[in-house]
Design a protein around this motif. Structure first.
Motif, PDB file in Angstrom:
ATOM      1  N   GLN A   1       0.827  -1.196   0.000  1.00 16.59           N
ATOM      2  CA  GLN A   1       0.000   0.000   0.000  1.00 16.59           C
ATOM      3  C   GLN A   1       0.863   1.248   0.000  1.00 16.59           C
ATOM      4  N   THR A   2       0.390   2.287  -0.667  1.00 19.19           N
ATOM      5  CA  THR A   2       1.020   3.608  -0.621  1.00 19.19           C
ATOM      6  C   THR A   2      -0.068   4.620  -0.353  1.00 19.19           C
ATOM      7  N   ASP A   3       0.334   5.789   0.122  1.00 19.66           N
ATOM      8  CA  ASP A   3      -0.648   6.834   0.417  1.00 19.66           C
ATOM      9  C   ASP A   3      -1.461   7.192  -0.820  1.00 19.66           C
ATOM     10  N   SER A   4      -0.810   7.207  -1.990  1.00 19.63           N
ATOM     11  CA  SER A   4      -1.500   7.613  -3.204  1.00 19.63           C
ATOM     12  C   SER A   4      -2.578   6.616  -3.611  1.00 19.63           C
ATOM     13  N   SER A   5      -2.363   5.336  -3.290  1.00 22.15           N
ATOM     14  CA  SER A   5      -3.334   4.317  -3.680  1.00 22.15           C
ATOM     15  C   SER A   5      -4.306   4.015  -2.553  1.00 22.15           C
ATOM     16  N   ASN A   6      -4.147   4.690  -1.428  1.00 26.32           N
ATOM     17  CA  ASN A   6      -4.990   4.441  -0.274  1.00 26.32           C
ATOM     18  C   ASN A   6      -5.481   5.775   0.263  1.00 26.32           C
ATOM     19  N   SER A   7      -6.240   6.501  -0.551  1.00 25.37           N
ATOM     20  CA  SER A   7      -6.683   7.846  -0.174  1.00 25.37           C
ATOM     21  C   SER A   7      -7.966   7.828   0.639  1.00 25.37           C
ATOM     22  N   VAL A   8      -8.606   6.658   0.721  1.00 27.20           N
ATOM     23  CA  VAL A   8      -9.859   6.548   1.478  1.00 27.20           C
ATOM     24  C   VAL A   8      -9.834   5.283   2.328  1.00 27.20           C
ATOM     25  N   TYR A   9     -10.241   5.428   3.582  1.00 28.45           N
ATOM     26  CA  TYR A   9     -10.448   4.277   4.461  1.00 28.45           C
ATOM     27  C   TYR A   9     -11.954   4.101   4.627  1.00 28.45           C
ATOM     28  N   SER A  10     -12.434   2.894   4.427  1.00 29.00           N
ATOM     29  CA  SER A  10     -13.857   2.630   4.571  1.00 29.00           C
ATOM     30  C   SER A  10     -14.060   1.303   5.281  1.00 29.00           C
ATOM     31  N   CYS A  11     -14.811   1.326   6.366  1.00 24.47           N
ATOM     32  CA  CYS A  11     -15.080   0.107   7.136  1.00 24.47           C
ATOM     33  C   CYS A  11     -16.437   0.250   7.812  1.00 24.47           C
TER      34      CYS A  11
ATOM     35  N   PHE B   1      -8.791  10.901   3.198  1.00 24.48           N
ATOM     36  CA  PHE B   1      -7.566  11.554   3.645  1.00 24.48           C
ATOM     37  C   PHE B   1      -7.281  12.847   2.883  1.00 24.48           C
ATOM     38  N   GLU B   2      -7.604  12.879   1.604  1.00 24.76           N
ATOM     39  CA  GLU B   2      -7.335  14.067   0.806  1.00 24.76           C
ATOM     40  C   GLU B   2      -8.210  15.241   1.254  1.00 24.76           C
ATOM     41  N   LYS B   3      -9.470  14.944   1.576  1.00 24.29           N
ATOM     42  CA  LYS B   3     -10.394  15.998   2.008  1.00 24.29           C
ATOM     43  C   LYS B   3     -10.357  16.218   3.515  1.00 24.29           C
ATOM     44  N   ARG B   4      -9.632  15.343   4.223  1.00 21.63           N
ATOM     45  CA  ARG B   4      -9.606  15.390   5.697  1.00 21.63           C
ATOM     46  C   ARG B   4     -11.037  15.338   6.241  1.00 21.63           C
ATOM     47  N   LEU B   5     -11.821  14.434   5.664  1.00 23.76           N
ATOM     48  CA  LEU B   5     -13.236  14.320   6.001  1.00 23.76           C
ATOM     49  C   LEU B   5     -13.522  12.952   6.613  1.00 23.76           C
ATOM     50  N   ILE B   6     -14.223  12.951   7.742  1.00 26.53           N
ATOM     51  CA  ILE B   6     -14.626  11.708   8.400  1.00 26.53           C
ATOM     52  C   ILE B   6     -16.141  11.689   8.514  1.00 26.53           C
ATOM     53  N   THR B   7     -16.746  10.611   8.033  1.00 30.08           N
ATOM     54  CA  THR B   7     -18.196  10.464   8.173  1.00 30.08           C
ATOM     55  C   THR B   7     -18.512   9.125   8.827  1.00 30.08           C
ATOM     56  N   LEU B   8     -19.576   9.111   9.580  1.00 31.52           N
ATOM     57  CA  LEU B   8     -20.047   7.896  10.243  1.00 31.52           C
ATOM     58  C   LEU B   8     -21.532   7.761   9.936  1.00 31.52           C
ATOM     59  N   GLY B   9     -21.897   6.729   9.181  1.00 32.29           N
ATOM     60  CA  GLY B   9     -23.274   6.566   8.760  1.00 32.29           C
ATOM     61  C   GLY B   9     -23.752   7.719   7.902  1.00 32.29           C
ATOM     62  N   GLY B  10     -22.823   8.317   7.152  1.00 39.35           N
ATOM     63  CA  GLY B  10     -23.162   9.423   6.270  1.00 39.35           C
ATOM     64  C   GLY B  10     -23.118  10.790   6.933  1.00 39.35           C
ATOM     65  N   GLU B  11     -22.980  10.835   8.256  1.00 43.10           N
ATOM     66  CA  GLU B  11     -22.920  12.094   8.991  1.00 43.10           C
ATOM     67  C   GLU B  11     -21.471  12.482   9.267  1.00 43.10           C
TER      68      GLU B  11
ATOM     69  N   TYR C   1      -7.827  13.965  14.764  1.00 45.21           N
ATOM     70  CA  TYR C   1      -7.797  13.562  13.361  1.00 45.21           C
ATOM     71  C   TYR C   1      -6.458  12.926  13.012  1.00 45.21           C
ATOM     72  N   LYS C   2      -5.366  13.489  13.495  1.00 48.78           N
ATOM     73  CA  LYS C   2      -4.042  12.932  13.208  1.00 48.78           C
ATOM     74  C   LYS C   2      -3.935  11.507  13.727  1.00 48.78           C
ATOM     75  N   LEU C   3      -4.456  11.272  14.919  1.00 49.12           N
ATOM     76  CA  LEU C   3      -4.413   9.922  15.497  1.00 49.12           C
ATOM     77  C   LEU C   3      -5.235   8.935  14.676  1.00 49.12           C
ATOM     78  N   VAL C   4      -6.471   9.318  14.356  1.00 51.40           N
ATOM     79  CA  VAL C   4      -7.342   8.429  13.589  1.00 51.40           C
ATOM     80  C   VAL C   4      -6.757   8.168  12.209  1.00 51.40           C
ATOM     81  N   SER C   5      -6.232   9.206  11.565  1.00 57.24           N
ATOM     82  CA  SER C   5      -5.640   9.069  10.237  1.00 57.24           C
ATOM     83  C   SER C   5      -4.438   8.135  10.264  1.00 57.24           C
ATOM     84  N   LEU C   6      -3.591   8.286  11.271  1.00 61.98           N
ATOM     85  CA  LEU C   6      -2.409   7.445  11.397  1.00 61.98           C
ATOM     86  C   LEU C   6      -2.793   5.981  11.575  1.00 61.98           C
ATOM     87  N   LEU C   7      -3.770   5.718  12.412  1.00 58.35           N
ATOM     88  CA  LEU C   7      -4.227   4.349  12.643  1.00 58.35           C
ATOM     89  C   LEU C   7      -4.906   3.769  11.401  1.00 58.35           C
TER      90      LEU C   7
END
Length: 229
Positions: free
Chosen positions: A124-134, A141-151, A160-166
């Motif tokens: 994996q590289t940052d460029s190929s992993n721009s979105v985390y979805s689970c 990551f590019e938009k620095r946007l976090i949504t949960l259930g669409g909210e 945000y730095k902690l969540v992004s790093l994990l």
């Protein structure tokens, strides 16, 4: 399926080595075995494997030293397989560059799952992993946007730095010390209370039940692991 993937097994206990090798061959991995650290290091340099499985209790060199030597010339994923259960041992191995740590005894299903996870991380590289979805959680990551259930979920900059790093290393244990250094710098206080406080805030925002998390899990005495996508 995995015919081109090579695994070096550095393990001096013959029965365990044979058990691991048999399991890997059944999954079509190509294996190379070593009973000593020096033999294992020689195999790594000559075979350029895709994965290294390493016991810590080797007859000629401690496994922690082997990890340090490997990291001087290679970024190949290293999974420690050891009978040592002390949290300090796990933390030291991970901080020295190991990608994961499995405690003996273990089953083949767990071993194969850990190998697949480590191999995915290595490609994996940052460029190929721009979105985390689970499940209901999405991190762009590019938009620095976090949504949960669409909210949209609003986190502080540190949160945000902690969540992004994990999330960028989902499935991998990140030690307390590693997270402290990455977020608060190399000269941060060894007291990780500030990390625990921030993680508690994050869980209240992301988890429906922080006591039974779905996304960020605690490896007691070691660190945190983000649920893999």
């Amino acid at each position: 399926m995995n015919q081109k993937l090579k695994v070096v097994i550095i393990e001096d206990e013959k029965n365990i080595c044979r058990f691991i090798e048999t399991a890997l061959i059944a999954e079509s991995y190509k294996t190379f075995t070593a009973a000593t650290a020096l033999e294992g290091l020689s195999l790594i340099t000559s075979q350029c494997p895709d994965m290294i499985l390493l016991d810590l209790g080797l007859p000629d060199m401690d496994g922690i030293q082997v990890i340090r030597k490997i990291r001087q010339f290679s970024h190949t994923p290293v999974i420690v397989i050891s009978a040592r259960v002390q949290e300090e041992e796990k933390v030291t191995a991970l901080d020295c560059g190991a990608d994961d740590y499995i405690t003996k005894p273990f089953g083949t299903s767990e071993l194969m799952a850990r190998i697949r996870t480590a191999l995915r991380h290595s490609h994996q590289t940052d460029s190929s992993n721009s979105v985390y979805s689970c499940k209901d959680l999405m991190i762009d990551f590019e938009k620095r946007l976090i949504t949960l259930g669409g909210e949209e979920i609003h986190l502080t900059q540190i949160e945000y730095k902690l969540v992004s790093l994990l999330a960028r290393q989902a499935g991998k244990v990140l030690t307390y010390d590693y997270l402290m250094r990455q977020i608060w710098g190399p000269y941060s206080d060894n007291n990780n209370q500030i990390l625990r406080v921030n993680m508690a805030h994050i869980r209240r925002k992301l988890e429906s039940n922080p006591a039974e998390p779905e996304y960020i899990f605690t490896e007691i005495g070691v660190g945190y692991r983000m649920r893999e996508e």
